[in-house]
Design a protein around this motif. Structure first.
Motif, PDB file in Angstrom:
ATOM      1  N   GLN A  10       0.811  -1.212   0.000  1.00 11.12           N
ATOM      2  CA  GLN A  10       0.000   0.000   0.000  1.00 11.12           C
ATOM      3  C   GLN A  10       0.849   1.269   0.000  1.00 11.12           C
ATOM      4  O   GLN A  10       0.379   2.361   0.282  1.00 11.12           O
ATOM      5  N   SER A  11       2.129   1.119  -0.363  1.00 10.64           N
ATOM      6  CA  SER A  11       3.018   2.256  -0.544  1.00 10.64           C
ATOM      7  C   SER A  11       3.592   2.282  -1.959  1.00 10.64           C
ATOM      8  O   SER A  11       3.602   3.321  -2.600  1.00 10.64           O
ATOM      9  N   ASP A  32      -0.039  -4.755   5.153  1.00  9.65           N
ATOM     10  CA  ASP A  32      -0.268  -3.673   4.197  1.00  9.65           C
ATOM     11  C   ASP A  32       0.958  -3.254   3.386  1.00  9.65           C
ATOM     12  O   ASP A  32       0.813  -2.765   2.268  1.00  9.65           O
ATOM     13  N   PRO A  80      -1.954   7.186  -5.751  1.00  6.25           N
ATOM     14  CA  PRO A  80      -2.871   7.941  -4.891  1.00  6.25           C
ATOM     15  C   PRO A  80      -4.035   7.109  -4.347  1.00  6.25           C
ATOM     16  O   PRO A  80      -4.698   7.525  -3.405  1.00  6.25           O
ATOM     17  N   THR A  81      -4.261   5.929  -4.897  1.00  2.28           N
ATOM     18  CA  THR A  81      -5.329   5.059  -4.395  1.00  2.28           C
ATOM     19  C   THR A  81      -4.828   4.142  -3.271  1.00  2.28           C
ATOM     20  O   THR A  81      -5.636   3.466  -2.637  1.00  2.28           O
ATOM     21  N   LEU A  82      -3.531   4.106  -3.042  1.00  2.00           N
ATOM     22  CA  LEU A  82      -2.946   3.251  -2.012  1.00  2.00           C
ATOM     23  C   LEU A  82      -3.061   3.892  -0.635  1.00  2.00           C
ATOM     24  O   LEU A  82      -3.036   5.123  -0.511  1.00  2.00           O
ATOM     25  N   LYS A  83      -3.147   3.053   0.387  1.00  4.71           N
ATOM     26  CA  LYS A  83      -3.383   3.510   1.761  1.00  4.71           C
ATOM     27  C   LYS A  83      -2.402   4.609   2.207  1.00  4.71           C
ATOM     28  O   LYS A  83      -2.806   5.599   2.796  1.00  4.71           O
ATOM     29  N   ARG A  84      -1.120   4.446   1.920  1.00  2.00           N
ATOM     30  CA  ARG A  84      -0.136   5.436   2.378  1.00  2.00           C
ATOM     31  C   ARG A  84      -0.351   6.810   1.756  1.00  2.00           C
ATOM     32  O   ARG A  84      -0.087   7.826   2.385  1.00  2.00           O
ATOM     33  N   TRP A  85      -0.843   6.859   0.551  1.00  2.00           N
ATOM     34  CA  TRP A  85      -0.898   8.112  -0.191  1.00  2.00           C
ATOM     35  C   TRP A  85      -2.312   8.695  -0.308  1.00  2.00           C
ATOM     36  O   TRP A  85      -2.466   9.797  -0.818  1.00  2.00           O
ATOM     37  N   LYS A  86      -3.308   7.968   0.139  1.00  3.28           N
ATOM     38  CA  LYS A  86      -4.692   8.486   0.056  1.00  3.28           C
ATOM     39  C   LYS A  86      -4.836   9.737   0.894  1.00  3.28           C
ATOM     40  O   LYS A  86      -4.352   9.817   2.012  1.00  3.28           O
ATOM     41  N   SER A  87      -5.541  10.691   0.354  1.00  2.90           N
ATOM     42  CA  SER A  87      -5.863  11.908   1.129  1.00  2.90           C
ATOM     43  C   SER A  87      -6.984  11.556   2.078  1.00  2.90           C
ATOM     44  O   SER A  87      -7.918  10.839   1.746  1.00  2.90           O
ATOM     45  N   ASN A  88      -6.894  12.073   3.284  1.00  2.00           N
ATOM     46  CA  ASN A  88      -7.936  11.802   4.296  1.00  2.00           C
ATOM     47  C   ASN A  88      -9.164  12.624   4.063  1.00  2.00           C
ATOM     48  O   ASN A  88      -9.210  13.671   3.658  1.00  2.00           O
TER      49      ASN A  88
END
Length: 88
Positions: A10-11, A32, A80-88
């Motif tokens: 997820q990174s 992850d 940008p769809t991966l957990k580390r890079w997703k905007s909250n």
């Protein structure tokens, strides 16, 4: 733990096999993130999304992405769809 095709880091989006997983602070397996991105409970590099993309270009050049530009474009859609890079 078994290998799954949808089990990607997820990174960096690397498809992870059993021995590719990172580790949590307590030494347990992190589901992850891969061992190259996450070890001992923290990310191995403090980096931005763009830095991650630039670092990974060489790994993404293959039959589907023949140039750095193609690889960069593909990563800019996926990362940008991966957990580390997703905007909250």
């Amino acid at each position: 733990m078994t290998e799954k095709m949808n089990n990607i880091c997820q990174s960096c989006a690397m498809i992870m096999k059993d021995d590719d997983h990172g580790t949590n602070a307590d030494g347990s397996v992190n589901e992850d993130y891969c061992k190259y991105c996450f070890s001992d409970g923290h990310f191995t590099k403090d980096e931005t999304l763009e830095e991650r993309i630039e670092d990974d270009i060489g790994f993404w050049i293959d039959d589907n992405c023949k140039t750095p530009e193609e690889a960069r474009e593909k990563m800019r859609k996926i990362f940008p769809t991966l957990k580390r890079w997703k905007s909250n």
